[in-house]
Design a protein around this motif. Structure first.
Motif, PDB file in Angstrom:
ATOM      1  N   ASN A  46      -2.200   0.340  -0.874  1.00 55.48           N
ATOM      2  CA  ASN A  46      -2.489   1.778  -1.538  1.00 55.48           C
ATOM      3  C   ASN A  46      -2.456   1.744  -2.846  1.00 55.48           C
ATOM      4  O   ASN A  46      -3.226   2.519  -3.168  1.00 55.48           O
ATOM      5  N   ASN A  47      -2.103   0.654  -3.577  1.00 54.40           N
ATOM      6  CA  ASN A  47      -2.117   0.672  -5.225  1.00 54.40           C
ATOM      7  C   ASN A  47      -3.695   0.619  -5.493  1.00 54.40           C
ATOM      8  O   ASN A  47      -4.348   1.219  -6.339  1.00 54.40           O
ATOM      9  N   GLU A  86      -5.705   3.525  -4.611  1.00 57.42           N
ATOM     10  CA  GLU A  86      -5.296   4.472  -5.484  1.00 57.42           C
ATOM     11  C   GLU A  86      -6.238   4.330  -6.635  1.00 57.42           C
ATOM     12  O   GLU A  86      -6.607   5.618  -7.338  1.00 57.42           O
ATOM     13  N   VAL A 115      -2.839   7.847   0.176  1.00 53.16           N
ATOM     14  CA  VAL A 115      -1.875   7.212  -0.535  1.00 53.16           C
ATOM     15  C   VAL A 115      -0.767   7.787  -0.594  1.00 53.16           C
ATOM     16  O   VAL A 115       0.482   7.342  -0.551  1.00 53.16           O
ATOM     17  N   ASP A 116      -0.866   9.295  -0.845  1.00 53.95           N
ATOM     18  CA  ASP A 116       0.305  10.177  -1.139  1.00 53.95           C
ATOM     19  C   ASP A 116       1.148  10.443  -0.075  1.00 53.95           C
ATOM     20  O   ASP A 116       2.362  10.243  -0.199  1.00 53.95           O
ATOM     21  N   SER A 174       3.085   6.994   0.554  1.00 57.93           N
ATOM     22  CA  SER A 174       3.732   6.350  -0.569  1.00 57.93           C
ATOM     23  C   SER A 174       5.197   6.865  -0.416  1.00 57.93           C
ATOM     24  O   SER A 174       5.449   7.818   0.140  1.00 57.93           O
TER      25      SER A 174
END
Length: 131
Positions: free
Chosen positions: A71-72, A75, A108-109, A112
């Protein structure tokens, strides 16, 4: 495991530096330099043309299933897509970049476990543009 994590952290920090350069060049009106950094970013991740050729769902599947990005990474790709949208001249290109960026940031949000003010601000900017 520690070596892999260290490598990933170094990679993410380097990519973050490239994103900062893209942002700063764009803000200064240095479009060519920003576009050069965008090419460098995609070349580093071995994504040269795949980003532009795919629709939103295909892009997400490609990044997660084929490239196995975290996800990093996703993003950061979304941040670069937003910058590409800011640089695009044609309205349909702008819209395509912004939609892809918004979709990736939303994913991602949702997944997360930590809150990111930067991510929320980018989502708000994109939401405003897309509505």
């Amino acid at each position: 495991m520690g070596i892999e994590r260290d490598y990933l952290m170094r990679q993410l920090m380097m990519l973050f530096d490239v994103i900062q350069k893209i942002f700063n060049f764009r803000k200064k009106g240095q479009k060519e330099e920003a576009e050069e950094q965008i090419r460098y970013f995609y070349n580093f991740l071995k994504l040269e043309t795949q980003i532009l050729d795919k629709n939103i769902e295909e892009l997400l599947d490609f990044l997660v299933s084929e490239k196995k990005f975290t996800n990093n990474h996703i993003e950061m790709i979304a941040f670069v897509l937003k910058e590409q949208g800011e640089l695009a001249k044609k309205a349909e290109q702008k819209l395509d970049f912004f939609r892809k960026s918004f979709f990736l940031l939303e994913k991602v949000d949702r997944e997360s476990t930590s809150f990111s003010m930067d991510r929320q601000m980018k989502l708000a900017e994109l939401r405003e543009y897309l509505n």
